[in-house]
Scaffold this active site. Structure first.
Site, PDB file in Angstrom:
ATOM      1  N   ASP A 127       0.856  -1.184   0.000  1.00  0.00           N
ATOM      2  CA  ASP A 127       0.000   0.000   0.000  1.00  0.00           C
ATOM      3  C   ASP A 127       0.882   1.221   0.000  1.00  0.00           C
ATOM      4  OD1 ASP A 127      -2.223  -1.491   0.236  1.00  0.00           O
ATOM      5  OD2 ASP A 127      -2.602  -1.041   2.347  1.00  0.00           O
ATOM      6  N   THR A 167      29.294 -31.516  17.818  1.00  0.00           N
ATOM      7  CA  THR A 167      29.072 -30.810  16.566  1.00  0.00           C
ATOM      8  C   THR A 167      27.612 -30.437  16.376  1.00  0.00           C
ATOM      9  OG1 THR A 167      30.737 -32.282  15.695  1.00  0.00           O
ATOM     10  CG2 THR A 167      29.567 -30.909  14.127  1.00  0.00           C
TER      11      THR A 167
END
Ligand code: ADP
Ligand code: MG
Length: 927
Positions: free
Chosen positions: A343, A754
């Site tokens: 808009d 990890t």
């Protein structure tokens, strides 16, 4: 027939069963001990809230903790681990079994915690986006959360409001609601305040009641709450309508798929290793355990948890930047947006309208200079030629003026500007409203782009209204219309000049049109006002008919400056490969002037209007939307067509909207963006809500969406390359007659560090410098695109080969075939520790896909740094703490082994950095 007995409506649970639709509104109020003007007192409201509980539909079907746990436990990855544990136990290796099970528990807990947190975060976001209600308490209008509504509350309803409780209508001004959710009736239903006979007529026929779960699509009114929470009609059928679907995001589904593929590969490799081991006559038990550990090594256990964590965190960060996420998948879809349709008014501009020019047949004024020199508090003398225009602008108007002088007003900024300019000239809206009471109205509608009010005209009144009275020719009512100037003048057949109505010929209209264009071309919004006399009050259904044969009163032109941050955001969009498109109900020239000012379009760019769209076939429109940057004078229905055309071109579309009619376009868009100030209906249809209505916020949300994507890809790259390395380390050495370089339990431990610790650290990584300087990821784009596949392959290979060489050297140093059990344990510990070092450095290097580690540094991500520290401590503990040595089969390392391990790890870092250098070169060549 017996007279209907007057049912009492006791304010206790269960009372909603009584048919308040049969009663006069007055009686309903009485029995509810409510007041139709002042509302409840705050005290009484809290008392009733305590008695009835919050106005909520009880959530059912959200996943329970047990369900979440089960989902985690039953995943393929965990099942592989459990199988490994069983194998270890069967082989009589209690430490391995315990270690494996501990890891299973850890990953399950990690997964559950992340899932649970994500679910709670989304629930909290949902609460935030719960509708608010304009209620009257202690005689004053207050915005309260729908949860706080109690029976007897007086509520004001307006177009777009969600109805959050069952209520009896007290006042209806063309009030219409959509009840599809409740009755299945898709046509809006007219609501009235009069009683309706029949105790058990269908819900749909009780047109003086409005029900929870429905919404106002037109008009306004007031109502008194008769039932809340589970006692509403909606509450009764709550179980039926609850949407319990647990949506997985596209990324989640794709990563699930990836995990399955990897699991398959893992099992395949494990089988091969096992069989070749057997063929070579290795120890069966050890081969079996190695094979299983291999399978475990390949599978990225942390992936689901990291993904959920990253998504939930992304939603939270977006909220921090004023974008409220209503559905989790939107977080990642935002990262793929290629077109943002926005808009203009309020989103790209400030929505702080100021009238700077007035034009009537008798006078033309430009207020720009006056306002600049004398400031916003300036007062001016009224020119009689301006009075009808100013009065009409203030009367046909729902803004609420500030009592102190009316130089400010609350409400729609366009209307506020008109109230303010009238007040500048001494025409106070409150005084006008008192002199000419409003008796009927046709509300503003963004498809018609105008509104009309009808007023009583008193036989005498202030002299300033002489002009308006001339308009009516003595009739008792005057209707006033204001709206988009270019279309409103087409409805005018005359104009008001010097207190006389004179016909408007086509030459006169042409002159007006030129004047409007001149004003609009400068970026101004131009409204016209017109009116006519009415002998009788029109029928309710025929109200729109008064908008014809109008008498033109004049024009008011207003400026609405662009938001200062919008220009930068437009720039950012373009750099990020996202096309900003303006879609507005405003005039094409106004729209283009603002778009040019913001850098969205050239000054002579092609602008399409709603009327142009109406003439285009979908195919032609598809071509047009490829380049047109501005759509003007569009209605909400056009938005839907624009979204469809863009999507047909393969675009991922974000579309803003605020009104009821915007809902279909918001639903259709990949990302529906509702304004925080917009209607509840729009918010419900949207994926995200902009709390500050700001275009820049959409762009910020897109950036966070890209960060989520990046962090998931970061983890995939890091985790899978590491796992490839581990597979090589375990699978290759036996082929050359070397001992096993990593014991199974070591692999598991390494995966924990990890995927568990470092993975979470990666999930919180902030935006990289170039996050908004690259093209969006297509939703279908491979996880391994843009160099990630190559990275995994090269880095995984180097990691594996490097560690094998280190292992070979260590084995030679330990005496080769004569190393013995102790020597082999030392070799394994050396490789195990070097691998940990390498992973830590790799994690830090992975902070960026392209920027060298000396540029990104290591301090920017505190969580990752903490995780690296923790992982290092754990690794050293496992190597040096005697009880843990026992469990893990490690031996303490001397300085030589440590230095060698660090050296290999640094080598890995260099390879990673070289790969980044290659990426940088490729992207600069590609750009
Ligand atoms: P936008 O996309 O800029 O928000 P709107 O749909 O709100 O556009 O408005 C479209 C046109 O309707 C405006 O250009 C203006 O001429 C007219 N308009 C806007 N607000 C009002 C109002 N409150 N009353 C009458 N006309 C209005
Ligand atoms: Mg608007």
């Amino acid at each position: 027939m017996t007279a209907p007995k007057r049912p009492a409506i006791p304010v206790t649970p269960g009372w909603s069963e009584l048919a308040s639709h049969e009663l006069e509104a007055r009686v309903v109020l009485e029995t509810l001990e409510a007041d139709g003007r002042l509302g409840l007192s705050g005290e009484e409201a809290s008392r009733r809230l305590a008695e009835h509980g919050p106005n909520e539909i009880e959530e059912r079907g959200g996943r329970t903790l047990a369900q979440i746990v089960w989902e985690q436990v039953s995943s393929v990855l965990i099942l592989i681990l459990v199988f490994a544990g069983i194998v270890a136990a069967a082989l009589g290796r209690p430490y391995d079994t315990v270690a494996i099970l501990a890891i299973v528990v850890l990953f399950v807990v990690l997964g559950v915690v992340q899932e649970y947190r994500a679910q709670r975060a989304i629930a909290a976001l949902k609460k935030l986006s719960a509708p608010t209600v304009r209620a009257v308490r202690d005689g004053r209008p207050v915005e309260i959360s729908a949860r706080e509504l109690v029976p007897g509350d007086l509520v004001q309803l307006e177009t777009g409001s969600t109805i959050s409780a069952d209520m009896r209508v007290l006042e209806s001004v063309n009030l219409r609601t959509r009840e599809a959710a409740l009755t299945g009736e898709s046509e809006p239903v007219d609501k009235t305040a009069a009683p309706i006979a029949g105790a058990d007529i269908a819900l749909g026929d009780r047109t003086n009641m409005v029900y929870s779960g429905t919404s106002v699509v037109f008009g306004r009114g007031s109502a008194v709450v008769t039932a809340t929470g589970m006692r509403t009609e909606l509450g009764r059928i709550a179980e039926l309508i609850q949407d319990v679907r647990h949506e997985k995001t596209l990324l989640q589904r794709r990563l699930d798929g990836l995990a399955k593929v990897l699991a398959g590969i893992a099992l395949g490799i494990a089988a091969v290793v096992f069989v070749t081991g057997l063929a070579r006559g290795d120890d069966t038990a050890l081969m079996l355990l190695t094979a299983v550990s291999l399978a475990v090594a390949i599978v990225p256990e942390g992936l689901p948890a990291v993904l959920t964590f990253t998504l939930a965190l992304g939603a939270q960060r977006m909220l921090g930047r004023k974008a409220l996420i209503r559905r989790l998948p939107a977080v990642e879809t935002l990262g793929s947006v290629t077109v943002i349709c926005s808009d203009k008014t309020g989103t790209l501009t400030q929505n702080r309208m100021t009238v700077t020019a007035l034009s009537t047949p008798g006078a033309d004024v430009d207020l720009t200079e006056v306002l600049r020199e004398r400031g916003p508090d300036v007062r001016l003398d009224l020119d009689n030629a301006l009075a009808p225009l100013l009065a009409a602008g203030a009367l046909c108007n729902d803004a609420i003026p500030d009592p102190g002088g009316e130089l400010e007003a609350a409400g729609d900024p366009t209307e506020a500007a008109l109230v303010v300019v009238a007040a500048r000239y001494g025409l106070a809206k409150s005084a006008l409203d008192a002199a000419l009471p409003r008796v009927a109205e046709v509300p503003f509608d963004s498809a018609r782009k105008r509104m009309t009010t009808v007023h009583e005209v008193p036989p005498d009144g202030p002299a300033t209204l002489q002009g308006l009275r001339a308009l009516t020719g003595g009739s008792p009512y005057v209707s006033l219309t204001k709206g988009a100037a270019d279309t409103l003048i087409d409805l005018c057949v005359a104009s008001l000049q010097d207190g006389r109505v004179v016909p408007l010929d086509s030459a006169g209209r042409e002159a007006l049109r030129r004047e409007i264009e001149a004003l609009t071309a400068g970026g101004m919004r131009v409204l016209a006002a017109a009116g006519r006399g009415l002998e009788t009050l029109p029928e309710k259904d025929a109200l729109e008919d008064v908008e014809r044969d109008l008498v033109y009163l004049g024009l008011a032109a207003m400026v609405d400056p662009p938001r200062p941050e919008a220009r930068d955001s437009v720039e950012t969009c373009k750099a990020a490969g996202i096309r900003p498109v303006m879609i507005t109900g405003d005039h094409p020239l106004t729209a283009r002037a603002i778009a040019a000012d913001l850098g969205m379009a050239d000054a002579d760019a092609r602008v399409l209007t709603g009327r142009d769209l109406d003439r285009m076939s979908p195919e032609v429109l598809r071509e047009a939307v490829r380049e047109v940057p501005v759509f003007a004078r569009v209605s909400p229905e056009h938005k839907l067509r624009i979204v469809e055309a863009l999507q047909a071109n393969g675009e991922v579309v974000a579309m803003t909207g605020d009104g009821v009619n915007d809902a279909p376009a918001l639903k259709k868009a990949n990302i529906g963006v509702a304004m925080g100030s917009g209607t509840d209906v729009a918010k419900e249809a949207a994926e995200i809500v902009l709390l500050d209505d700001n275009f820049a916020t959409i762009v910020a949300a897109v950036e966070e969406g890209r960060v989520v994507y990046d962090n998931v890809r970061r983890f995939v790259q890091f985790s899978i390359s590491g796992n490839l390395g581990k597979v090589l380390i375990v699978a290759v050495p036996p082929l050359f007659g070397l001992p096993l370089l990593l014991a199974p339990i070591m692999i598991l431990f390494s995966n924990l560090l990890t995927d568990g610790l470092l993975g979470l650290g990666m999930g919180v990584e902030r935006a990289e410098r170039n996050t908004m300087r690259r093209s969006p990821y297509a939703p279908s784009e491979s996880m391994f695109s843009r160099g990630i596949g190559r990275h995994i392959f090269v880095v995984g290979l180097v990691l594996g080969v490097g560690m094998i060489l280190l292992g070979w050297l260590a084995w030679r140093a330990a005496g080769g075939d004569l190393a013995g059990v102790a020597g082999e344990a030392l070799v394994a510990t050396t490789v195990f520790t070097a691998l940990a070092f390498a992973q830590l450095l790799r994690a830090l290097s992975t902070r960026s896909f392209t920027a060298p580690i000396w540029r990104t540094g290591v301090r920017g991500n505190r969580l990752l740094l903490a995780m690296v520290g923790l992982a290092l401590l754990l690794q050293l503990a496992v190597v040096y703490a005697p009880p843990l040595q026992e469990v893990f089969g490690t031996r303490p390392l001397g300085p030589v082994e440590i230095v060698a391990g660090v050296a290999v790890a640094v080598l890995m870092l260099l390879v990673m950095e070289a790969d980044k250098g290659l990426r940088r070169r490729e992207s600069s060549l590609g750009a």
